[in-house]
Design an enzyme around this catalytic site. Structure first.
Site, PDB file in Angstrom:
ATOM      1  CE  LYS A  29      58.867   7.557 108.693  1.00 32.70           C
ATOM      2  NZ  LYS A  29      58.173   7.226 109.945  1.00 32.70           N
ATOM      3  CB  VAL A  59      54.666 -14.577 120.070  1.00 33.17           C
ATOM      4  CG1 VAL A  59      56.087 -14.578 120.605  1.00 33.17           C
ATOM      5  CG2 VAL A  59      54.637 -14.037 118.645  1.00 33.17           C
ATOM      6  CG  HIS A 114      48.813  15.496  82.233  1.00 30.12           C
ATOM      7  ND1 HIS A 114      48.468  14.202  82.609  1.00 30.12           N
ATOM      8  CD2 HIS A 114      49.513  15.386  81.084  1.00 30.12           C
ATOM      9  CE1 HIS A 114      48.935  13.364  81.698  1.00 30.12           C
ATOM     10  NE2 HIS A 114      49.583  14.046  80.771  1.00 30.12           N
ATOM     11  CB  VAL A 167      53.081   2.033 112.146  1.00 30.84           C
ATOM     12  CG1 VAL A 167      53.435   3.087 111.130  1.00 30.84           C
ATOM     13  CG2 VAL A 167      51.600   2.052 112.401  1.00 30.84           C
ATOM     14  CB  ILE A 168      57.322   0.271 114.728  1.00 28.59           C
ATOM     15  CG1 ILE A 168      56.957   1.640 115.289  1.00 28.59           C
ATOM     16  CG2 ILE A 168      58.801  -0.047 114.969  1.00 28.59           C
ATOM     17  CD1 ILE A 168      57.204   1.821 116.767  1.00 28.59           C
TER      18      ILE A 168
HETATM   19  P1  FAD Z   1      57.299  12.200 122.751  1.00 28.49           P
HETATM   20  O1  FAD Z   1      57.737  12.534 121.387  1.00 28.49           O
HETATM   21  O2  FAD Z   1      57.457  10.815 123.236  1.00 28.49           O
HETATM   22  O3  FAD Z   1      58.071  13.193 123.723  1.00 28.49           O
HETATM   23  C1  FAD Z   1      57.959  13.140 125.098  1.00 28.49           C
HETATM   24  C2  FAD Z   1      59.194  13.769 125.713  1.00 28.49           C
HETATM   25  O4  FAD Z   1      58.978  13.925 127.122  1.00 28.49           O
HETATM   26  C3  FAD Z   1      60.461  12.914 125.581  1.00 28.49           C
HETATM   27  O5  FAD Z   1      61.531  13.721 125.156  1.00 28.49           O
HETATM   28  C4  FAD Z   1      60.715  12.406 126.996  1.00 28.49           C
HETATM   29  O6  FAD Z   1      62.076  12.243 127.299  1.00 28.49           O
HETATM   30  C5  FAD Z   1      60.154  13.567 127.817  1.00 28.49           C
HETATM   31  N1  FAD Z   1      59.785  13.209 129.186  1.00 28.49           N
HETATM   32  C6  FAD Z   1      59.094  12.126 129.621  1.00 28.49           C
HETATM   33  N2  FAD Z   1      58.899  12.203 130.962  1.00 28.49           N
HETATM   34  C7  FAD Z   1      59.490  13.357 131.358  1.00 28.49           C
HETATM   35  C8  FAD Z   1      59.616  14.013 132.600  1.00 28.49           C
HETATM   36  N3  FAD Z   1      59.061  13.516 133.716  1.00 28.49           N
HETATM   37  N4  FAD Z   1      60.298  15.174 132.647  1.00 28.49           N
HETATM   38  C9  FAD Z   1      60.842  15.726 131.534  1.00 28.49           C
HETATM   39  N5  FAD Z   1      60.722  15.164 130.319  1.00 28.49           N
HETATM   40  C10 FAD Z   1      60.055  14.001 130.236  1.00 28.49           C
HETATM   41  N6  FAD Z   1      54.343   9.623 114.224  1.00 28.49           N
HETATM   42  C11 FAD Z   1      54.018  10.261 113.077  1.00 28.49           C
HETATM   43  O7  FAD Z   1      53.085  11.070 113.081  1.00 28.49           O
HETATM   44  N7  FAD Z   1      54.703  10.021 111.921  1.00 28.49           N
HETATM   45  C12 FAD Z   1      55.715   9.138 111.861  1.00 28.49           C
HETATM   46  O8  FAD Z   1      56.322   8.948 110.800  1.00 28.49           O
HETATM   47  C13 FAD Z   1      56.081   8.450 113.047  1.00 28.49           C
HETATM   48  N8  FAD Z   1      57.089   7.563 113.031  1.00 28.49           N
HETATM   49  C14 FAD Z   1      57.436   6.924 114.192  1.00 28.49           C
HETATM   50  C15 FAD Z   1      58.453   5.977 114.134  1.00 28.49           C
HETATM   51  C16 FAD Z   1      58.818   5.290 115.278  1.00 28.49           C
HETATM   52  C17 FAD Z   1      59.930   4.284 115.209  1.00 28.49           C
HETATM   53  C18 FAD Z   1      58.161   5.598 116.521  1.00 28.49           C
HETATM   54  C19 FAD Z   1      58.573   4.915 117.777  1.00 28.49           C
HETATM   55  C20 FAD Z   1      57.140   6.532 116.569  1.00 28.49           C
HETATM   56  C21 FAD Z   1      56.757   7.195 115.405  1.00 28.49           C
HETATM   57  N9  FAD Z   1      55.711   8.115 115.395  1.00 28.49           N
HETATM   58  C22 FAD Z   1      55.357   8.739 114.235  1.00 28.49           C
HETATM   59  C23 FAD Z   1      54.974   8.441 116.624  1.00 28.49           C
HETATM   60  C24 FAD Z   1      55.492   9.780 117.209  1.00 28.49           C
HETATM   61  O9  FAD Z   1      56.875   9.655 117.448  1.00 28.49           O
HETATM   62  C25 FAD Z   1      54.754  10.104 118.500  1.00 28.49           C
HETATM   63  O10 FAD Z   1      53.361  10.086 118.272  1.00 28.49           O
HETATM   64  C26 FAD Z   1      55.153  11.481 119.000  1.00 28.49           C
HETATM   65  O11 FAD Z   1      56.533  11.545 119.254  1.00 28.49           O
HETATM   66  C27 FAD Z   1      54.395  11.836 120.274  1.00 28.49           C
HETATM   67  O12 FAD Z   1      54.783  13.096 120.703  1.00 28.49           O
HETATM   68  P2  FAD Z   1      54.698  13.500 122.241  1.00 28.49           P
HETATM   69  O13 FAD Z   1      55.136  14.939 122.285  1.00 28.49           O
HETATM   70  O14 FAD Z   1      53.392  13.160 122.801  1.00 28.49           O
HETATM   71  O15 FAD Z   1      55.750  12.573 123.003  1.00 28.49           O
HETATM   72  P1  NAI Z   2      51.060  -0.787 116.212  1.00 34.65           P
HETATM   73  O1  NAI Z   2      49.911  -0.621 117.118  1.00 34.65           O
HETATM   74  O2  NAI Z   2      51.095  -0.011 114.935  1.00 34.65           O
HETATM   75  O3  NAI Z   2      51.226  -2.319 115.798  1.00 34.65           O
HETATM   76  C1  NAI Z   2      51.411  -3.313 116.742  1.00 34.65           C
HETATM   77  C2  NAI Z   2      51.097  -4.644 116.089  1.00 34.65           C
HETATM   78  O4  NAI Z   2      51.530  -5.670 116.955  1.00 34.65           O
HETATM   79  C3  NAI Z   2      49.606  -4.852 115.848  1.00 34.65           C
HETATM   80  O5  NAI Z   2      49.392  -5.273 114.523  1.00 34.65           O
HETATM   81  C4  NAI Z   2      49.219  -5.906 116.879  1.00 34.65           C
HETATM   82  O6  NAI Z   2      48.174  -6.732 116.442  1.00 34.65           O
HETATM   83  C5  NAI Z   2      50.522  -6.669 117.031  1.00 34.65           C
HETATM   84  N1  NAI Z   2      50.693  -7.344 118.306  1.00 34.65           N
HETATM   85  C6  NAI Z   2      50.395  -6.891 119.543  1.00 34.65           C
HETATM   86  N2  NAI Z   2      50.738  -7.786 120.476  1.00 34.65           N
HETATM   87  C7  NAI Z   2      51.279  -8.852 119.813  1.00 34.65           C
HETATM   88  C8  NAI Z   2      51.837 -10.097 120.214  1.00 34.65           C
HETATM   89  N3  NAI Z   2      51.917 -10.426 121.495  1.00 34.65           N
HETATM   90  N4  NAI Z   2      52.283 -10.942 119.256  1.00 34.65           N
HETATM   91  C9  NAI Z   2      52.225 -10.609 117.947  1.00 34.65           C
HETATM   92  N5  NAI Z   2      51.696  -9.446 117.510  1.00 34.65           N
HETATM   93  C10 NAI Z   2      51.247  -8.577 118.425  1.00 34.65           C
HETATM   94  O7  NAI Z   2      52.348  -0.486 117.121  1.00 34.65           O
HETATM   95  P2  NAI Z   2      53.844  -0.190 116.745  1.00 34.65           P
HETATM   96  O8  NAI Z   2      54.188  -0.659 115.388  1.00 34.65           O
HETATM   97  O9  NAI Z   2      54.618  -0.649 117.917  1.00 34.65           O
HETATM   98  O10 NAI Z   2      53.868   1.382 116.702  1.00 34.65           O
HETATM   99  C11 NAI Z   2      53.410   2.126 117.825  1.00 34.65           C
HETATM  100  C12 NAI Z   2      52.777   3.398 117.394  1.00 34.65           C
HETATM  101  O11 NAI Z   2      53.763   4.319 116.964  1.00 34.65           O
HETATM  102  C13 NAI Z   2      51.847   3.270 116.190  1.00 34.65           C
HETATM  103  O12 NAI Z   2      50.571   2.843 116.559  1.00 34.65           O
HETATM  104  C14 NAI Z   2      51.806   4.660 115.681  1.00 34.65           C
HETATM  105  O13 NAI Z   2      50.863   5.382 116.411  1.00 34.65           O
HETATM  106  C15 NAI Z   2      53.195   5.170 115.991  1.00 34.65           C
HETATM  107  N6  NAI Z   2      53.998   5.139 114.764  1.00 34.65           N
HETATM  108  C16 NAI Z   2      53.584   5.879 113.705  1.00 34.65           C
HETATM  109  C17 NAI Z   2      54.273   5.852 112.521  1.00 34.65           C
HETATM  110  C18 NAI Z   2      53.754   6.626 111.379  1.00 34.65           C
HETATM  111  O14 NAI Z   2      52.906   7.481 111.576  1.00 34.65           O
HETATM  112  N7  NAI Z   2      54.239   6.385 110.161  1.00 34.65           N
HETATM  113  C19 NAI Z   2      55.483   5.053 112.352  1.00 34.65           C
HETATM  114  C20 NAI Z   2      55.801   4.266 113.518  1.00 34.65           C
HETATM  115  C21 NAI Z   2      55.078   4.343 114.674  1.00 34.65           C
END
Ligand code: FAD
Ligand code: NAI
Length: 475
Positions: free
Chosen positions: A58, A247, A454, A193-194
């Site tokens: 973000k 792919v 508004h 999403v990513i």
């Molecule tokens: P995580 O956040 O993955 O945290 C797990 C933690 O556990 C990590 O710090 C890891 O190092 C630690 N860990 C793992 N194994 C061990 C172990 N054995 N011992 C000690 N520590 C350990 N979600 C949204 O709602 N809004 C968004 O805008 C959004 N944007 C995203 C953008 C990207 C690029 C990505 C990749 C994800 C995004 N997500 C978003 C998804 C969101 O990040 C995850 O759903 C969320 O972080 C999950 O939380 P969690 O606590 O389950 O795990």
């Molecule tokens: P995603 O599940 O959102 O999208 C993956 C996409 O890749 C799908 O459209 C799928 O059809 C496609 N795909 C899968 N295999 C493929 C292949 N072999 N070739 C071509 N296309 C293929 O997963 P993404 O973007 O990796 O994000 C992971 C998760 O992280 C999300 O599902 C979401 O839960 C979380 N996230 C949330 C955000 C938010 O809340 N704004 C932002 C970023 C991530």
């Protein structure tokens, strides 16, 4: 001597750190263990969300949007920008500062709530009389004994078979958030999403972005009208998105990465790019947990198996967030974390998965809650639909941000709101009203009768609700 706690939480992402704080508020002695280290080698709690997910993405979306506005949209406001330039180091440095502020905020919250934090990797040792023995390896190596354990170890990016991430040319979300220069050509595999959020960041900063999506439909889980509008807008901005591709071989070359694929017409194609983001979903983190040692059950996809209340097969062991079934969203992880802490304390909380909102932070933003129109059709549900375009909203016109609409779906007989779908400015904020209405099982008429200020974008929600009864006032 092992240290004894009422609760040990493994993982300090949004699921884990929130569970730890809530449990401490409820009077438990709590430890939280997290393995993440920052660039300085110090503990960086906050998990994927804080370090390589929600927060840094973000921050980059905001900076890149400012750049895009200054370069392409200020002129229409009569603002002349001369010598516009991009200092990528500063932009990335700001993102790192935002991340660090969040890491430090969590350490502060742990201190404030008397949660003992351990930096290291935690694994189950054994079942003991007092609960579970957990071994922490790393900077704060220690044996912990816990009456209860919450597993909140999160997820990591899924790689394509035989195409490991090198975080230089072939990038997961991690590398994609810290490119040292703007690539001329960027490839993205997966239009999820990513792919859309980070593809947008680098496109706004000047990359030519090509997105290859395997599924036939763009954003197949999203309401079809919203997906169609979003695809139109993204394409207009210059994101080249191809769906229904297969792919094939991916090779690192001297210059970059070459991707072979078969397009929707069945033609063999090749895409040469400088860098490639692979964003095809995520896999749960369970490898380091010692699940086998104590017989912690995983499901067929490798997630920790839990019931509706996040109970695992082991007594006193719970799991929340990305490491269990359900959407991989930070707020879903947090709600589960709070609920589990309260259950351990003997309370009876409830997480309503039907009202978990989704947001995609592109421009326009996409947000929704509840059922899509295609799901209602499939369920045979009798519904009415009302839409209102931002084009007809005064505030959107003043902002110069008129793409998109709000769509409200309501039960045909009872008028109960079943789903709300938004594509447009601040959709991420507007969706909260829909979540509240759905949580209270309110009707479209309830939204329609509420006084909305508004001129605000929120009036589009009121008008869409009025449109369910075919009586929108401004369209
Ligand atoms: P995580 O956040 O993955 O945290 C797990 C933690 O556990 C990590 O710090 C890891 O190092 C630690 N860990 C793992 N194994 C061990 C172990 N054995 N011992 C000690 N520590 C350990 N979600 C949204 O709602 N809004 C968004 O805008 C959004 N944007 C995203 C953008 C990207 C690029 C990505 C990749 C994800 C995004 N997500 C978003 C998804 C969101 O990040 C995850 O759903 C969320 O972080 C999950 O939380 P969690 O606590 O389950 O795990
Ligand atoms: P995603 O599940 O959102 O999208 C993956 C996409 O890749 C799908 O459209 C799928 O059809 C496609 N795909 C899968 N295999 C493929 C292949 N072999 N070739 C071509 N296309 C293929 O997963 P993404 O973007 O990796 O994000 C992971 C998760 O992280 C999300 O599902 C979401 O839960 C979380 N996230 C949330 C955000 C938010 O809340 N704004 C932002 C970023 C991530």
């Amino acid at each position: 001597m092992a240290k004894q706690f009422d609760l040990v939480v493994i993982g300090a992402g949004p699921g884990g750190y929130i569970a730890a704080i809530r449990a401490a508020q409820l009077g438990m002695s709590v430890a939280c263990v997290d393995a993440w280290s920052g660039a300085d080698g110090k503990a960086a709690p906050g998990g994927t969300c804080t370090n390589v997910g929600c927060i840094p993405s973000k921050a980059l979306l905001q900076s890149s949007e400012h750049y895009e506005q200054a370069g392409h949209h200020f002129a229409e406001h009569g603002i002349e920008v001369k010598g516009l330039g991009l200092k990528l180091d500063t932009l990335l440095g700001r993102k790192d500062t935002v991340v660090k502020q969040n890491n430090q905020g969590i350490l502060y919250l742990f201190k404030k709530n008397k949660v003992s934090f351990f930096h290291g990797t935690a694994a189950f040792n054994a079942k003991v009389d007092a609960g579970w023995s957990i071994q922490v390896e790393g900077p704060n190596a220690e044996e912990l004994i816990a009456k209860n354990v919450v597993v909140a170890t999160g997820s990591t990016a899924r790689q394509l078979a035989d195409v490991p991430f090198d975080e230089d040319k072939i990038l997961s979300n991690d590398g994609a958030l810290r490119l040292g220069s703007v690539p001329k050509k960027l490839g993205v595999i997966g239009a999820g999403v990513i792919g859309l959020e980070l593809g947008s960041v680098w496109r706004r900063l000047g990359a030519e972005v090509n997105v290859l999506e395997g599924a036939a439909d763009f954003l197949s889980a999203v309401d079809r009208d919203v997906a169609k509008e979003a695809l139109k807008e993204f394409t207009k901005q210059g994101l080249a998105i191809q769906t229904n591709v297969k792919v094939g071989e991916i090779k690192s070359t001297a210059k970059g990465v070459s991707v072979e694929y078969v397009d929707a017409e069945g033609k063999e194609q090749k895409l040469d790019v400088d860098r490639l983001i692979v964003s095809i979903g995520r896999v749960p983190n369970t490898a380091s947990l010692g699940a086998d040692t104590v017989g912690l059950k995983l499901d067929e996809r490798g997630f920790v198996a839990v019931d509706d209340d996040c109970r695992t097969n082991l007594p006193g062991v719970w799991a929340v967030g990305d490491v269990v079934r359900g959407p991989m969203l930070a707020h879903k992880a947090e709600e589960e974390g709070v609920a589990v802490a309260e259950r351990i304390a003997g309370q009876q909380p409830h997480v309503n998965f039907d009202t978990v909102p989704w947001v995609i932070y592109t421009s326009p933003e996409i947000a929704w809650v509840g059922k899509t129109e295609q799901q209602l059709k499939k369920d045979g549900r009798d519904y009415r639909s009302g839409s209102f375009p931002f084009m007809a909203n005064g505030r959107a016109r003043a902002l110069g941000n008129t793409a998109g609409f709000v769509k409200v779906l309501a039960d045909a007989k009872t008028d109960e709101v079943l789903g709300v779908h938004i594509v447009g400015p601040t959709a991420s904020e507007l969706i909260a009203e829909a979540v509240v209405i759905m949580e209270f099982r309110g009707a479209a008429e309830d939204i329609a009768r509420i006084c909305h200020a508004h001129p605000t974008l929120s009036e589009a929600m009121k008008e869409a609700a009025l449109a369910v009864d075919k009586r929108a006032l401004n369209f």
